[in-house]
Structure formats: C-alpha cells, structure tokens
Design a protein around this motif. Structure first.
Motif, PDB file in Angstrom:
ATOM      1  N   TYR A   1      -7.794  -5.925  -1.187  1.00 12.49           N
ATOM      2  CA  TYR A   1      -7.483  -7.048  -0.309  1.00 12.49           C
ATOM      3  C   TYR A   1      -6.721  -8.137  -1.047  1.00 12.49           C
ATOM      4  O   TYR A   1      -5.797  -8.745  -0.493  1.00 12.49           O
ATOM      5  CB  TYR A   1      -8.769  -7.612   0.299  1.00 12.49           C
ATOM      6  CG  TYR A   1      -9.369  -6.719   1.360  1.00 12.49           C
ATOM      7  CD1 TYR A   1      -8.664  -6.420   2.519  1.00 12.49           C
ATOM      8  CD2 TYR A   1     -10.631  -6.167   1.206  1.00 12.49           C
ATOM      9  CE1 TYR A   1      -9.205  -5.594   3.486  1.00 12.49           C
ATOM     10  CE2 TYR A   1     -11.185  -5.339   2.165  1.00 12.49           C
ATOM     11  CZ  TYR A   1     -10.465  -5.055   3.302  1.00 12.49           C
ATOM     12  OH  TYR A   1     -10.992  -4.237   4.268  1.00 12.49           O
TER      13      TYR A   1
ATOM     14  N   CYS B   1      -2.898  -9.454  -0.215  1.00 13.44           N
ATOM     15  CA  CYS B   1      -2.573 -10.865  -0.028  1.00 13.44           C
ATOM     16  C   CYS B   1      -1.369 -11.279  -0.872  1.00 13.44           C
ATOM     17  O   CYS B   1      -0.525 -12.053  -0.429  1.00 13.44           O
ATOM     18  CB  CYS B   1      -3.781 -11.733  -0.378  1.00 13.44           C
ATOM     19  SG  CYS B   1      -5.148 -11.611   0.787  1.00 13.44           S
TER      20      CYS B   1
ATOM     21  N   ASP C   1       1.886  -9.267   0.770  1.00 14.23           N
ATOM     22  CA  ASP C   1       2.221  -9.246   2.185  1.00 14.23           C
ATOM     23  C   ASP C   1       3.344 -10.201   2.559  1.00 14.23           C
ATOM     24  O   ASP C   1       4.287  -9.827   3.259  1.00 14.23           O
ATOM     25  CB  ASP C   1       0.971  -9.551   3.022  1.00 14.23           C
ATOM     26  CG  ASP C   1       1.100  -9.027   4.446  1.00 14.23           C
ATOM     27  OD1 ASP C   1       1.920  -8.126   4.662  1.00 14.23           O
ATOM     28  OD2 ASP C   1       0.377  -9.506   5.324  1.00 14.23           O
TER      29      ASP C   1
ATOM     30  N   SER D   1       1.639  -3.575   3.310  1.00 12.73           N
ATOM     31  CA  SER D   1       2.376  -4.833   3.259  1.00 12.73           C
ATOM     32  C   SER D   1       3.821  -4.630   3.738  1.00 12.73           C
ATOM     33  O   SER D   1       4.412  -5.523   4.334  1.00 12.73           O
ATOM     34  CB  SER D   1       2.365  -5.407   1.842  1.00 12.73           C
ATOM     35  OG  SER D   1       3.214  -4.670   0.968  1.00 12.73           O
TER      36      SER D   1
ATOM     37  N   LEU E   1      -1.957 -11.731   5.782  1.00 11.96           N
ATOM     38  CA  LEU E   1      -2.462 -12.249   4.512  1.00 11.96           C
ATOM     39  C   LEU E   1      -3.771 -12.999   4.722  1.00 11.96           C
ATOM     40  O   LEU E   1      -4.736 -12.822   3.978  1.00 11.96           O
ATOM     41  CB  LEU E   1      -1.418 -13.159   3.875  1.00 11.96           C
ATOM     42  CG  LEU E   1      -1.720 -13.733   2.489  1.00 11.96           C
ATOM     43  CD1 LEU E   1      -0.416 -14.025   1.755  1.00 11.96           C
ATOM     44  CD2 LEU E   1      -2.543 -15.027   2.563  1.00 11.96           C
TER      45      LEU E   1
ATOM     46  N   ARG F   1      -6.566 -10.501   5.371  1.00  9.60           N
ATOM     47  CA  ARG F   1      -7.037  -9.789   4.185  1.00  9.60           C
ATOM     48  C   ARG F   1      -7.731 -10.714   3.195  1.00  9.60           C
ATOM     49  O   ARG F   1      -8.655 -10.294   2.495  1.00  9.60           O
ATOM     50  CB  ARG F   1      -5.860  -9.103   3.500  1.00  9.60           C
ATOM     51  CG  ARG F   1      -5.616  -7.663   3.915  1.00  9.60           C
ATOM     52  CD  ARG F   1      -5.046  -7.538   5.269  1.00  9.60           C
ATOM     53  NE  ARG F   1      -4.751  -6.159   5.634  1.00  9.60           N
ATOM     54  CZ  ARG F   1      -4.051  -5.825   6.703  1.00  9.60           C
ATOM     55  NH1 ARG F   1      -3.579  -6.757   7.526  1.00  9.60           N
ATOM     56  NH2 ARG F   1      -3.835  -4.552   7.010  1.00  9.60           N
ATOM     57  N   ALA F   2      -7.278 -11.973   3.120  1.00  7.15           N
ATOM     58  CA  ALA F   2      -7.930 -12.917   2.220  1.00  7.15           C
ATOM     59  C   ALA F   2      -9.383 -13.135   2.633  1.00  7.15           C
ATOM     60  O   ALA F   2     -10.296 -13.149   1.797  1.00  7.15           O
ATOM     61  CB  ALA F   2      -7.174 -14.245   2.216  1.00  7.15           C
TER      62      ALA F   2
END
Length: 389
Positions: free
Chosen positions: A45, A49, A52, A103, A335, A338-339
């Motif tokens: 992840y 980030c 992406d 991404s 992003l 996923r963050a």
C-alpha cells in the motif's frame, strides 16, 4: 459500442487473478509468517501511494491507452514471480510489481472511458459501462476462482501461471483500444498542479473522495486481507475458499451489472452512504456469526459493494470540472484509498498478533459508520454554503 466492449474484455482478463483465494495459504505453505505476510501487504500500500500520482500525471500528459498496456505487461510479470522465487523477497517483489501495475491503470482506465464517451456525446453511458466492466471482471472470477484450491493441490504454482496467461490476453485487448477523439483540451502540461489546485478550491470533490475511502477500505480489507483468516477461523475447509469467493463475487457482479437499480429508491449520494453503512454492519456481524451466517453476511456485503462502486465513481467523475487532470485526480483518490488501507493493515497486524480479530471487525465497522456521519454532515454544510454564496 466497440470501446465499451473492449474495456469490458480488458477488465475481465486483467482482473482474472486465480491466486486471490489462496495467496495467504500459499505464502504460509512456503514458510512465511503472518507478520511477514501482512508486512508485505502494508509495504504494497505504501508503494502504491508513492507510485499512483506520478503515473496518473504521466497518463494525463501522454496516452491513457499506453498506461493500460503497461499495466497488463507489469501484472503479467508480477504473476510469474511467485512461480520462480518462493520466499519473502519473491513475494515482496511480486506485490511491488502489482502496486506498479495498478498505479498504471487506477486512474487511466476510468479516465479513458469517461473521456471517450464524453467526447462522443455519450456521457449517459458511463455509469453502466463502468458497472458492466466491473461485472465482467467479477463474473470471470466467479467462473475461475472455485478451481483455485483444487489447482493449487494439483500443481502448486498453477494459479499463478494461469493468472499470467489471462493478463497477456488483457494486453492484447488493450492494444486494440482506439485513440481518444479530438477534444477541447490538450494535455500539453503536467496535470499535477492543476489537480491540486482543483482539490484546494473544490471541497465537495474532496469529500466525495473521502467518502470513497470507506468503500475501498472495507472491500480491500475484507476481500483481500481478512477473507482467508475469517474463513479459517470459521473452520471452512481450504477447498471451499475458492468456491465461496466465487459465490460472493457473483453477488458483487449482480450489483455491479445493475447500478441504476438503486437510483429508483434514492439519489446517488445517499445511495453511497446507505450501501457503505450496510457493508460496515455486515463486517461487524462477522464477529459473532457462525459459518452459515458468515456466508450470508459476505454475500450481502458483496452485493452492496457491487452496487456502490459504479455509483461512487460516477459521482467523482461528474465532480471533476477540468478533464485535463482527470487521471491525476482519480489517481489521487486511489492514493488516499491505499494510504488509509496501509494504516488499517498496520493496525490489523496488531489485532491479529493479540488474537483479537473479532475486536478489529467491530472497531473497523464502528469507525466506518462514524466517518460516514462526518462526511455526510460536511457535504451538507459545503453544499448549503455553495447555494447561499
């Protein structure tokens, strides 16, 4: 329409990852610990980030189609790594390549279809096109995933070989996608500054993206990270993992194929809130549920997921007023997703280390509902301010 058919085919084969029901067991069988397995997921992840937004910016600058092709090539390579390198570093490389592949496609796919339909005056087709493409991808999994456990027992690496073959087909389809028709905007500059300027002034768009975080996080955590541990805790035989994932995927495909059904009862914005709340409740109910009730909760969760994704994606795309930075903005949304997932995965590892998976399910559900309430009130405030100002 040719573009929509090709996009459906691309999503079908690029998402046909036969290793999904067994990758946790596969890693455990080659000697990885739970700490290593979930640590790799957290790194995945973080990598996504970092990658992406740059790839979204480049997709806006150059050609969405090329990034769909790059995504399929990279995902093919990623699927082959576990065949030849069966250790921690092999799986870390595998998931880093998956992060790179997704991404490439996270913003470019939706941006390509939305822009193509917009430039040809067919905007009304977008939501159904996005939903149908997701339904195709999910239906492919329904057909293929029940065989995952059997294939693994027959030939240990076969789910990864077959996944690589599918993504090669996706590459062939991506090569056939037509270029975008001429539009009113030219992507002569990098879009990142425009994208952040848009987010700075458009609070409604930001809130829609935050709203999507809840959906993505719930789906990702349950389907990718908790699906196998939950079923293992409910004592479902390993051979049934792929079958059950196929059943739940079928429910998700049914929802994705008919995203307009929910519109008959409520607005798109309200539908996302209601569906996300339903998903959170299903997550919490997994804690006390037996095996039968767990299966029922997973099916309802998946149906709500299928209905919600195309609706939420339509809301975000409609709120983007500058198409020159569309892929960048969609990548920024990914992003953020996923963050948050990376943070939740980190917390999940702590819960599992204490043997407190049920506590995690309840706490994650409660946090989601609280987030939905805050976002709903914020959107109401922003829209009221816009109308009065």
């Amino acid at each position: 329409m040719t573009v929509i058919r090709l996009y459906k085919g691309y999503q079908l084969f690029n998402g046909l990852l036969l290793w999904l029901p067994i990758f946790y067991l596969y890693q455990r069988d080659i000697g990885l610990t739970d700490q290593q397995i979930f640590g790799i997921q957290a790194i995945y992840y973080v990598a996504f980030c970092l990658l992406d937004v740059p790839t979204g910016v480049l997709a806006d600058r150059f050609d969405y189609r090329r990034f769909l092709q790059l995504g399929a090539i990279t995902l093919t390579a990623a699927n082959l790594i576990p065949v030849f390198v069966q250790n921690y570093w092999g799986f870390l490389t595998h998931f880093l390549l998956i992060a790179l592949a997704y991404s490439f496609t996270s913003g470019a796919g939706s941006a390509y279809v939305y822009e193509y339909l917009h430039r040809t005056g067919q905007d009304a087709l977008y939501k159904q096109a996005e939903g149908s493409a997701r339904a195709y991808s999910l239906t492919g999994r329904v057909v293929a995933l029940p065989a995952a456990g059997v294939l693994m027992q027959w030939q240990f690496t076969s789910p990864y070989w077959l996944s690589a073959a599918a993504t090669l087909i996706a590459l062939g389809i991506a090569l056939k996608l037509p270029p975008l028709p001429p539009g009113e905007h030219h992507h002569e500059k990098l879009a990142v500054r425009r994208a952040f300027a848009t987010l700075k002034r458009d609070h409604y768009l930001v809130l829609l993206m935050v709203q999507g975080v809840a959906i993505f996080t719930l789906v990702r955590i349950l389907q990718a990270n908790l699906f196998q541990p939950v079923l293992d805790a409910k004592h479902l035989p390993v051979a049934g993992f792929g079958v059950l994932m196929a059943v739940t995927t079928l429910f998700e495909a049914l929802g994705a194929a008919r995203p307009n059904l929910i519109r008959r009862a409520m607005s798109d914005l309200r539908a996302v809130f209601v569906l996300t709340t339903v998903m959170a409740v299903c997550l919490a109910l997994l804690a006390p549920a037996g095996l039968v009730a767990t299966i029922a909760c997973l099916c309802v969760f998946s149906l709500a997921t299928g209905l919600s994704f195309p609706v939420q994606r339509q809301l975000v795309n409609d709120a983007i007023t500058d198409p020159r930075s569309r892929a960048t903005l969609l990548s920024i949304e990914s992003l953020i997703d996923r963050a948050v997932c990376s943070l939740v995965i980190f917390l999940l590892g702590g819960y599992l280390a204490r043997g407190a998976m049920n506590d995690f399910l309840v706490h994650a559900a409660a946090g989601t509902v609280l987030l939905m309430v805050v976002v709903a009130l914020s959107i109401h405030f922003v829209r009221t301010k816009e109308r009065s100002g």
